[in-house]
Design an enzyme around this catalytic site. Sequence first.
Site, PDB file in Angstrom:
ATOM      1  N   GLY A 239      26.150  29.549  20.015  1.00  0.00           N
ATOM      2  CA  GLY A 239      25.418  28.868  21.080  1.00  0.00           C
ATOM      3  C   GLY A 239      25.976  27.488  21.302  1.00  0.00           C
ATOM      4  N   GLY A 465      24.039  32.441  14.127  1.00  0.00           N
ATOM      5  CA  GLY A 465      24.965  32.316  13.016  1.00  0.00           C
ATOM      6  C   GLY A 465      24.482  31.375  11.937  1.00  0.00           C
ATOM      7  N   GLY A 695      17.444  19.828   8.670  1.00  0.00           N
ATOM      8  CA  GLY A 695      18.452  20.611   9.367  1.00  0.00           C
ATOM      9  C   GLY A 695      19.861  20.186   9.003  1.00  0.00           C
ATOM     10  N   GLU A 698      24.064  20.587  12.572  1.00  0.00           N
ATOM     11  CA  GLU A 698      24.836  19.658  13.411  1.00  0.00           C
ATOM     12  C   GLU A 698      25.351  18.455  12.636  1.00  0.00           C
ATOM     13  OE1 GLU A 698      22.795  19.976  17.671  1.00  0.00           O
ATOM     14  OE2 GLU A 698      21.355  19.748  16.027  1.00  0.00           O
TER      15      GLU A 698
END
Lengths: 733, 326, 201
Positions: A239, A465, A695, A698
Site C-alpha cells: 500500500g 504485508g 507502530g 514507517e
Amino acid sequence: MNRELDNAIARFDGPAKVSGKALYAGDQFQPSQLYAALVTAPIPCGREEAISSVSALAIPGVVRVLTAADMPRVHSALRQITVPPLASRFVPMQENEIVHEGQPVAIVLAETLEAAEEAAKLVQVRYTRSEFSSADASIPEDAIPEKGNYSKAGPLAFAKGDTGMAYAAASIKLTATYTQPSRHANPMEPSAILAVWNADKLTVYDSVQHLPAVQNVLAAVFGLPPTNVRVVSPHTGGGFGAKAFVWSHEILACMAAKVVERPVKLVLNRQNMYSVVGPQPQLTQEVSLGANGDGRLQSMEHKVSNVTGKTDDYVEFATASSRAFYACDNIKISQQVRRGNMVLPTFMRSPWDGPGSWGLGAAMDELARTLKIDPLDLRLKNYAEVEPESGKPWSSKKLREAYSLGAERFEWRTRPRGGTRDGHWRIGCGMADCSQGQARFHSTARVRLRSDATAQIESSFCDIGTGPATIFPQIAAEVLGLNPQSVKALSGDTNFPYSGPTYGSGTTISTGAAVQLAAKRIREQLARLAGWPSSDIELRDGRVSLGKESHSIEELLKGAGLSEIASDGALDLPNGAFVDMGSPQYPARSFGAIFVEVGVDEELGLLRLRRATGVYSAGRIINPRTARSQMIGGIVWGWGMAAMEASSFEPTLGRWYSKDLAGVSLPVNADIPPEIDVAFVDEFDSNAGPTGAKGIGELGATGVAAAVANAVFDAIGLRVRDLPITPSKLLGA
Amino acid sequence: MKNFSYARPTSIHQAIELAATSDVMILAGGTELLNWARIGIAEPSKLVDITGVAGLEGIEELPNGVVRIGALTKLNDVALHPLIRKSYPVLSTSILKAASAQIRNLATIGGNPLQRVRCPYFRADEPTQCNKRTPRSGCAALHGLNEKHAIFGWTEDCVAVQPSDPAAALAALDALFVTQSKQGGRRIPATTFHTLPSESPTAHNVLQQGEVIAWIELGEAAPKSAYLKIRERESYEFATVSAAVALEMEGPVIQRARIALGSVAMRPWRLVETEGRLAGLRSDSPEIMLAMKAGFADAKPLSMNRYKIQLAQNTAVRAIEMAVQA
Amino acid sequence: MDDPQKTRKEFSRRTLLKGGAIAAVTGLSGMSEAIAPAAAPDSPFVSHANITLVINGVSRRVEVEPRSTLLDVLRERLYLTGTKKGCNRGECGACTVHLDGRRVNGCLVLAIAADGKKIETIEGLANGDQLHPMQQAFIDQDAFQCGYCTSGQIMSAVACVAEGHTGSNSEIREWMSGNICRCSAYPQIVAAVNAVAKRNA
C-alpha cells in the site's frame, strides 16, 4: 504482561503467499465479468469536448465505451464524506473538466483484457487545452480549509517563544533549504478492483488499506446505506499510502458495473499508477537553526511548502519534526501549498516525519559540523524529555538507550575518518534521528473461543504485508494461554467487525488493543464459568487453573452447554474520534537512530550503501522476526529516497516525465548489502495503549535520507540538499 | 496492443521472404517488440517469429579465427560462453550488465542492438513531439528534460542515445553484423550500425525492411578488455554512460586502444582521436586523461547534461584501468 | 458470492462446461467470428491458434490471439493467478515463470510463441502439501511481506540456484536483481536463496 514468549514465529500467511494461493484483487473473477481499461487525458488542463467511440467499438470483444454522459451522478450523500478518506472531492467523468494529465475520461469495457487495452487507445477524444500551472513553479499559498481536511491534520502554523530574537542572539546560525522531488509509492501490485452488483447490493474485491473507508465512500456515491456495500480484500500487494484513501478508479469501476449491469474488473496499469493515484509531493523545507557554542538549540524555524493539485489542498506536515524532535524554547513553523494541475498528492510511507526528518536531520548535521561537535552528541545535548510543542510527557521514550546501543553496534565512536579510501571509494559515515508520530485509530474486533481450545479473531483489517494475521493471534494467544497456531485471524471483509486502517503505523496499537480486550473478556467469561475470580486464574495450554485445580476449556464450555464463547473488544478514543496521535496526556511517538556508512566514487558519481545500523525505541515488539523485516524494508525505502527515486514533472507538457519502472528507479537487490543491522530497545509503552506496542511500519524509513546525505558530506565534503543524490550532483565534487 | 497475425518460419529463406513487406516485423526474444506494440511505437500487422529458424544459434570459431555468434543465441548464453568470457570479456560483461537475468534468457544477441532509445518522450504513451515517433514533429527533449541524453552527434532533430550495452562492446571490438535479405545480405560494421540523426532523425539503425541479422562476427581475441556501466542503482537499469575498452598491451605500454562509449549518442561512440593518442602511452601515464579529453573536442552538452562529459571521460579512463588489469 | 475462492473455482468450472470438453480447451469467450486481420487460407500467417502449453506437467490446450501474452493467458484464461502482473513491461520481474527450464518474464512472451513448450509456475513448485525447499526457505527467512512479488522471487530464486549463480552474497544479489520488491525484503530473500544453495551443495 511482558512474558517471554517464543514470539519470533513465522508468518501464518506464509504458506499461502509462497504458493501463489494468496488472492489479490486482480486475481478475483466473477461470471460474466467485463475487463475495463481507462482512457485518460493527455493534457493537464482544459475540457473534454467530444468523444468518438466508433473505432473502439469496432474492436471484437468490446462491449461498451462509457463516457461522462453515461455515468450516474454522484449522490449528494458523498458530500457528507470527508476528504480524506475520499482522496479528492473531484470525481472524474461527471463533468468535462480536465484538471490533471492522466485523469480518466472514458472507460472501455470488453470481454477480454486485450480487446479493452487495444480499444482504449482507439477512443478519440477532442480536448480544448487551457493554460496549465505547474505546481513546482507556483507561489506558496496558505491552504484553504474548504479544500479538504488534509490541512487540518496538524497545525499550519505554530510558534513558541520568540524565534526572531533567539536566532539573532544565537552565536551559531544555520539557514538552508532542503528539497525532495515528488515520489510515487509504486507498490508492486497496481491498484485493482472488481465491482459486482446484485440489485442494490454492491460487493467489491479491492486493493486497499482501509476496507470500511471504501465501504462508506462507495455507499455514499450511490446513496446507499453502508450495509449495502461489502468490501473483500484478503491481501493487498503493498500500500505505502497509495491505497490508504479512496481514489477515482474505485468509484468509476462501480459506476461502470452499475451501468452495464455486469461485474467490472479494473486493474490499473503501471502508467495509471502515476496519475490515477497520487505521489508524495515535491517539498521545499527552509530550516533555520540558531545555537549556542555548546550546541544547545536556541531557535528553530521550519517553513515548508509542498505541491498539491488544483482540486484539494494536500498538506505534507514535514514541520512535525521540528515540533517533536529536539528540546528548544523557541520554535516557529509554517506550512503552505503550491497548487498546480497534477494528481492530488497523498500519504506515502512515513508521511510528515519522512520528509521532516530529512530537512531537519540534514540541518542538524550542518550545525554539528559548524560547531565541531559530533552529530550524535549534538542530538544528546538537545534531547527532548517532553514533547517540545506541548510540554507534555511522552507516552514513552527510550531514545537515549537507542542512541547508545546504536552507536555501540555501529561502532560510531571509532568509525573510519570521513574520506578514508577503499580503492576508488571514499567512505563516509552519517547518522540521523528516526521518529514517527504514533497514530491510534478507533478499532474493534471479535474473538471466539471454541470448546476444542482453538480461537478465531474477526475484524475487517487488511493485510498489506505488515503481519497482522500473525501478530493478532499472538496477542490473543498470550491472553488465552494458547499456542498462537491455535488462533486464526479472519480479516479482509467488511462483514467482520470494524477495524481501523493499515496506515499511520497504527494497526498493532489499535486493532491489536481491540483483540487484546476481546481476549481478556473471554478470559473473564472463562473465570465465570469456572466460578473463580478472573484476577487469580491462569490460562495455559488450553486449561484454566487456580492454584492446584484446573479445568480444560473443553470441560468448561461443554459443561455449560456451549460450543463456543465470543466477546468483542475495541480501542475507543476520547470523544469518539476516528484517530488521534496518542492519549491527551501523553503524546505518542516512536523513536530511533540510523547510522549509515556509504562509499562515494567521486569520479564516477557513484553512491553505494556499505552498511547500516538502526536501533529503535518503539514499544513492545510482538514479533521480532516480522519487526526486523519491517525495519529493513523501511531503511531500504529511505535509501531509495536518498539515492535514486524521483518522479519528475515535465514542465512544458504538464505530466510525469516517466510513467513506468524503467525511468523511475526503485532500489534493487544489488543495492542492499547484507550488513543491515536492526535492534530494538526493550520497552513497554503502557500509555499509548494496552498492548504496550507502538507502530514500526514507517519508523524505519525516517532519518535515512538525512543520514545518507550526512555520510556523503563526511565522505567527500559535498553537502547535497536536494534529493536524490545522483551522479550529476556528485560529480566533480 | 493491436492485434497482429503470426508466422513461424523454420528457415531463414522463408523468414526473409515473409518479412519483405512493410507491415511485417521480425520477432526474436520479443523483449522490446512487445513493449513497442503496447506503447504504440510500432504496430505491425504481421509478426514473423524467427526463433524456430535453424542455424542461427550457437557460437563457433571459424578456421580463419573469426568467432561467429548466431544472432538467435540468448544473451546469457553468449555472456557465459567460455570462449567469450576468456577472449572477449568486454562483450561478456556488457551483456551481464544489461537488463535482468530473466530478460537475458529471452533476448538474443542479434535483437539486442535493435532496441530503441529510452528517451521518455519517445517512450510516452501520450502523443509527444518526437521525430522518431512522428516524423517532422520536432524534439521535445532538445529543450526539455535531457539529463540522460546525448553529448555527441546530436542534432536539433533528436538528442536521444542508443542504450544497448552489447552494442558498445561490439563497436569496440569492430564486430560485424552479417545480415540476410532477399537482396543477399550485407556485412555491417557495429560502429556504423546505428543511425545518427544527421543521417536520419527517424531511423534507429540501418537495417532495411526484410533484412535479418543472421550472425555477429568477432575478429581477433581481446582478452584485455573491459566494460564499465554507470547507473544510479547497482543493477537492472539502463546506463547513464558506459565505456567499452579493448587494449593490446606490450608490457605496461598500450599498443592499441579501442574505446566505445555507450549512451552518449545515437550510436556507440568510438573515441578515434583518443585511441590514436593512447597508442604508445604507459598504462599508468598521467597523459591518459589528456588523451581522453582530446577525444571529446566535439562533445556538445545539452541544457541538463553537461556533467555527462566529465562522467564519460572518467568512465572511459576507469575502464582502461580495468582493461589493463584484465 | 460469499467465498472468493469458491467463486473462482465455480467460474472456471462453468467456463469449462461451456466449452464442453474435459480436456480443457479454453475457448475465447464472447468473441465474434472475425478475430484478427483475416489471413489468406494458405498463408503461413495465422490470426489465432489452438496452442498447447505444458504447464506444471499438464498439457493445456487454449485458443489464443497472437498478441496474448503468456502472462495474461496464465492468469485470465487458465486462472493460474499465482504469477503476478506488476508492470507488464518486463521492468519488475513479478511475472517470472520458467519456460523450457529458464526463468523469463511472462509478460514478454507471446503465448503463441510458447506453443508446445514447458512452463513452470509457482503453482507447480510444491509437491502436494509438501512445500518446495525454496518456498520453505522464504518462510523461514521471512523473505516477503505483502507477498505480491513473492511468486516471481521464488521462481527466480529456484532458477538462480539451478544456474549456479549463488557463489557469493553479491552474486546472489546481482542475479536476483531482476525481481523488484517494494516491501524491500532483499536481505531476507538473499538469505533464503543462500540457505537452499548451501543445502544443495
